[in-house]
Design a protein around this motif. Structure first.
Motif, PDB file in Angstrom:
ATOM      1  N   MET A  37       0.723  -1.164   0.168  1.00 63.37           N
ATOM      2  CA  MET A  37      -0.209  -0.087   0.301  1.00 63.37           C
ATOM      3  C   MET A  37       0.628   1.548  -0.012  1.00 63.37           C
ATOM      4  O   MET A  37       0.876   2.177  -0.841  1.00 63.37           O
ATOM      5  N   VAL A  38       2.121   1.402   0.660  1.00 60.39           N
ATOM      6  CA  VAL A  38       3.100   2.617   0.670  1.00 60.39           C
ATOM      7  C   VAL A  38       3.537   2.360  -0.547  1.00 60.39           C
ATOM      8  O   VAL A  38       3.031   3.510  -1.048  1.00 60.39           O
ATOM      9  N   ARG A  39       4.223   1.588  -1.405  1.00 59.52           N
ATOM     10  CA  ARG A  39       4.505   1.697  -2.760  1.00 59.52           C
ATOM     11  C   ARG A  39       3.512   2.059  -3.452  1.00 59.52           C
ATOM     12  O   ARG A  39       3.970   2.577  -4.919  1.00 59.52           O
ATOM     13  N   VAL A  44      -4.117   3.281  -3.946  1.00 63.99           N
ATOM     14  CA  VAL A  44      -4.911   2.053  -3.049  1.00 63.99           C
ATOM     15  C   VAL A  44      -5.881   2.983  -2.765  1.00 63.99           C
ATOM     16  O   VAL A  44      -7.010   2.212  -2.445  1.00 63.99           O
ATOM     17  N   PRO A  45      -6.812   4.306  -2.480  1.00 68.94           N
ATOM     18  CA  PRO A  45      -7.817   4.544  -2.241  1.00 68.94           C
ATOM     19  C   PRO A  45      -8.691   4.180  -3.096  1.00 68.94           C
ATOM     20  O   PRO A  45     -10.158   4.186  -3.090  1.00 68.94           O
ATOM     21  N   PHE A  46      -7.957   3.983  -4.799  1.00 69.20           N
ATOM     22  CA  PHE A  46      -9.427   3.273  -6.071  1.00 69.20           C
ATOM     23  C   PHE A  46      -9.191   2.226  -6.023  1.00 69.20           C
ATOM     24  O   PHE A  46     -10.148   1.586  -7.052  1.00 69.20           O
ATOM     25  N   LEU A  47      -8.929   0.554  -4.939  1.00 68.29           N
ATOM     26  CA  LEU A  47      -8.837  -0.478  -4.906  1.00 68.29           C
ATOM     27  C   LEU A  47      -9.132  -0.687  -4.557  1.00 68.29           C
ATOM     28  O   LEU A  47      -9.949  -0.886  -3.382  1.00 68.29           O
ATOM     29  N   SER A  48     -10.086  -2.000  -4.671  1.00 64.22           N
ATOM     30  CA  SER A  48     -11.077  -3.148  -4.357  1.00 64.22           C
ATOM     31  C   SER A  48     -10.190  -4.252  -3.730  1.00 64.22           C
ATOM     32  O   SER A  48      -8.857  -4.273  -4.249  1.00 64.22           O
ATOM     33  N   SER A  49     -11.060  -4.614  -2.509  1.00 60.53           N
ATOM     34  CA  SER A  49     -10.244  -5.202  -1.566  1.00 60.53           C
ATOM     35  C   SER A  49      -9.270  -7.093  -2.790  1.00 60.53           C
ATOM     36  O   SER A  49      -8.305  -6.995  -1.949  1.00 60.53           O
ATOM     37  N   VAL A  50     -10.234  -7.315  -3.866  1.00 62.40           N
ATOM     38  CA  VAL A  50      -9.779  -8.170  -4.816  1.00 62.40           C
ATOM     39  C   VAL A  50      -7.798  -7.844  -5.534  1.00 62.40           C
ATOM     40  O   VAL A  50      -7.258  -8.202  -5.070  1.00 62.40           O
ATOM     41  N   GLU A  51      -8.526  -6.176  -5.597  1.00 59.59           N
ATOM     42  CA  GLU A  51      -7.100  -5.463  -6.460  1.00 59.59           C
ATOM     43  C   GLU A  51      -5.563  -5.530  -5.463  1.00 59.59           C
ATOM     44  O   GLU A  51      -4.874  -5.575  -6.028  1.00 59.59           O
ATOM     45  N   LEU A  52      -6.629  -5.316  -4.454  1.00 57.52           N
ATOM     46  CA  LEU A  52      -5.278  -4.759  -3.314  1.00 57.52           C
ATOM     47  C   LEU A  52      -4.434  -6.166  -3.152  1.00 57.52           C
ATOM     48  O   LEU A  52      -3.252  -6.263  -3.034  1.00 57.52           O
ATOM     49  N   ALA A  53      -5.028  -7.934  -2.972  1.00 56.03           N
ATOM     50  CA  ALA A  53      -4.747  -8.454  -2.381  1.00 56.03           C
ATOM     51  C   ALA A  53      -3.670  -9.509  -3.882  1.00 56.03           C
ATOM     52  O   ALA A  53      -2.789  -9.696  -3.571  1.00 56.03           O
ATOM     53  N   GLU A  54      -4.167  -9.295  -4.756  1.00 63.26           N
ATOM     54  CA  GLU A  54      -3.532  -9.078  -6.497  1.00 63.26           C
ATOM     55  C   GLU A  54      -2.068  -8.553  -5.576  1.00 63.26           C
ATOM     56  O   GLU A  54      -0.886  -8.662  -5.778  1.00 63.26           O
ATOM     57  N   LEU A  55      -1.908  -7.054  -5.938  1.00 64.76           N
ATOM     58  CA  LEU A  55      -1.031  -6.210  -6.005  1.00 64.76           C
ATOM     59  C   LEU A  55       0.055  -6.933  -5.048  1.00 64.76           C
ATOM     60  O   LEU A  55       1.419  -7.062  -5.004  1.00 64.76           O
ATOM     61  N   GLY A  74     -14.100  -2.991   8.341  1.00 61.10           N
ATOM     62  CA  GLY A  74     -13.692  -4.196   6.980  1.00 61.10           C
ATOM     63  C   GLY A  74     -13.367  -2.707   6.224  1.00 61.10           C
ATOM     64  O   GLY A  74     -12.921  -2.045   5.834  1.00 61.10           O
ATOM     65  N   TYR A  75     -12.565  -3.963   5.102  1.00 59.35           N
ATOM     66  CA  TYR A  75     -11.728  -3.024   4.248  1.00 59.35           C
ATOM     67  C   TYR A  75     -12.740  -1.910   2.966  1.00 59.35           C
ATOM     68  O   TYR A  75     -11.846  -1.414   2.864  1.00 59.35           O
ATOM     69  N   PRO A  76     -14.007  -2.070   3.001  1.00 61.24           N
ATOM     70  CA  PRO A  76     -14.845  -1.174   2.453  1.00 61.24           C
ATOM     71  C   PRO A  76     -14.822   0.485   3.573  1.00 61.24           C
ATOM     72  O   PRO A  76     -14.617   1.130   3.011  1.00 61.24           O
ATOM     73  N   ALA A  77     -14.854  -0.126   4.806  1.00 58.41           N
ATOM     74  CA  ALA A  77     -15.046   1.351   6.111  1.00 58.41           C
ATOM     75  C   ALA A  77     -13.129   1.374   5.568  1.00 58.41           C
ATOM     76  O   ALA A  77     -12.692   2.880   5.852  1.00 58.41           O
ATOM     77  N   LYS A  80     -13.161   3.874   2.513  1.00 56.05           N
ATOM     78  CA  LYS A  80     -13.868   5.259   2.537  1.00 56.05           C
ATOM     79  C   LYS A  80     -13.098   5.857   3.162  1.00 56.05           C
ATOM     80  O   LYS A  80     -12.839   7.375   2.890  1.00 56.05           O
ATOM     81  N   HIS A  81     -12.304   5.758   4.080  1.00 59.99           N
ATOM     82  CA  HIS A  81     -11.727   6.678   5.734  1.00 59.99           C
ATOM     83  C   HIS A  81     -10.106   6.896   4.403  1.00 59.99           C
ATOM     84  O   HIS A  81     -10.001   8.543   4.418  1.00 59.99           O
ATOM     85  N   LEU A  82      -9.289   6.142   2.836  1.00 62.15           N
ATOM     86  CA  LEU A  82      -8.627   6.868   2.547  1.00 62.15           C
ATOM     87  C   LEU A  82      -9.261   7.817   1.561  1.00 62.15           C
ATOM     88  O   LEU A  82      -8.156   8.450   1.179  1.00 62.15           O
ATOM     89  N   ARG A  83     -10.116   7.428   1.450  1.00 59.76           N
ATOM     90  CA  ARG A  83     -10.694   8.452  -0.264  1.00 59.76           C
ATOM     91  C   ARG A  83     -10.425   9.794   0.628  1.00 59.76           C
ATOM     92  O   ARG A  83     -10.756  10.650   0.505  1.00 59.76           O
TER      93      ARG A  83
END
Length: 286
Positions: A37-39, A44-55, A74-77, A80-83
């Motif tokens: 996520m840092v990289r 990251v604020p625009f990735l789904s949980s599946v996309e982040l998992a793949e990353l 959960g991840y949606p929350a 939302k915070h990151l956005r």
């Protein structure tokens, strides 16, 4: 972990993520997600949980558990915070860049992140004092980090009276650490870059047991060497090419040299003496 907890939170996306993760006890898998996520902090604020998992190369449920570990439902929350805290300014569109340009842009972003981290100079200043006071000063860097350790040692030897480069592994490293401690060493500087050799972690553990304060320049605050470092200074590497690029760690090494010189009262005199000898020998082409 040796990261300075008093550093000011800057306006950089990566710095905000770093601040979000600090203070949480994360599993190795969760540290891997955090590092990814840092990289890719801007995306990251625009990735789904599946996309982040793949990353991150983990499972989707691991991403969910990671969000919960940070205190979110959960991840949606979490997303939302990151956005909500994401910058609203314009973002450079690099979609049309070729792979070489993208690699350069990624390195530029790594340098911007380093600049934001250095807004609080206290960790680097503390590291400079530790390195300047250690006589001798062992500098460790194996495999991918060997060139960083060599570069630092080359310049440091011009101002520090006793720099000892440790850029080859094996059992002799322990002997050389013992020798440095007997000679009066109080600190060890380590450059640690991916892929992280298990041997480096073991060497740092040995150095700490021998009584040395370990200062580490690593690609992330979540690198495997973090637990064996008294003071960790992060500088991200670029991963867009077949082999990682390390402009930020190299620059951070030069910044450390500057901080060390500030605590060596005879540093300027040593440099002038070297310049005089070099001129007398005709060492450099003018």
């Amino acid at each position: 972990m040796g990261v300075d907890r008093n550093a000011n939170v800057t306006d950089s996306p990566a710095a905000r993520l770093q601040a979000l993760f600090e203070g949480h006890r994360l599993t190795p898998t969760q540290r891997r997600i955090a590092h990814s996520m840092v990289r890719r902090a801007a995306d990251v604020p625009f990735l789904s949980s599946v996309e982040l998992a793949e990353l991150a190369g983990v499972s989707q449920p691991s991403v969910t558990r990671f969000a919960v570990a940070l205190g979110f439902d959960g991840y949606p929350a979490l997303r939302k915070h990151l956005r909500e805290v994401a910058p609203t300014g314009p973002v450079t569109d690099t979609a049309s860049y070729n792979e070489y340009q993208q690699a350069v842009e990624a390195e530029i972003e790594n340098l911007r992140h380093l600049a934001s981290v250095l807004a609080d100079p206290r960790p680097v200043e503390r590291a400079g004092r530790l390195l300047a006071a250690s006589r001798p000063l062992p500098v460790l860097g194996l495999r991918a980090a060997a060139s960083q350790a060599y570069g630092f040692s080359y310049f440091a030897a011009k101002v520090h009276p006793d720099v000892r480069l440790l850029n080859e592994g094996g059992t002799m490293v322990h002997d050389r650490i013992d020798s440095a401690v007997r000679a009066g060493a109080t600190a060890l500087l380590c450059f640690a870059l991916p892929r992280h050799p298990r041997e480096v972690v073991d060497i740092l553990a040995y150095a700490k047991e021998a009584g040395l304060t370990v200062v580490t320049v690593a690609d992330s605050a979540f690198a495997p060497v973090a637990k064996e470092s008294d003071l960790l200074l992060p500088a991200a590497v670029g991963t867009g090419l077949a082999f990682d690029t390390a402009c930020a760690p190299m620059l951070l090494g030069r910044v450390l040299l500057e901080a060390m010189c500030d605590d060596l009262p005879d540093a300027q005199a040593r440099l002038e003496e070297f310049d005089g000898r070099a001129a007398a020998r005709g060492l450099f082409v003018e």
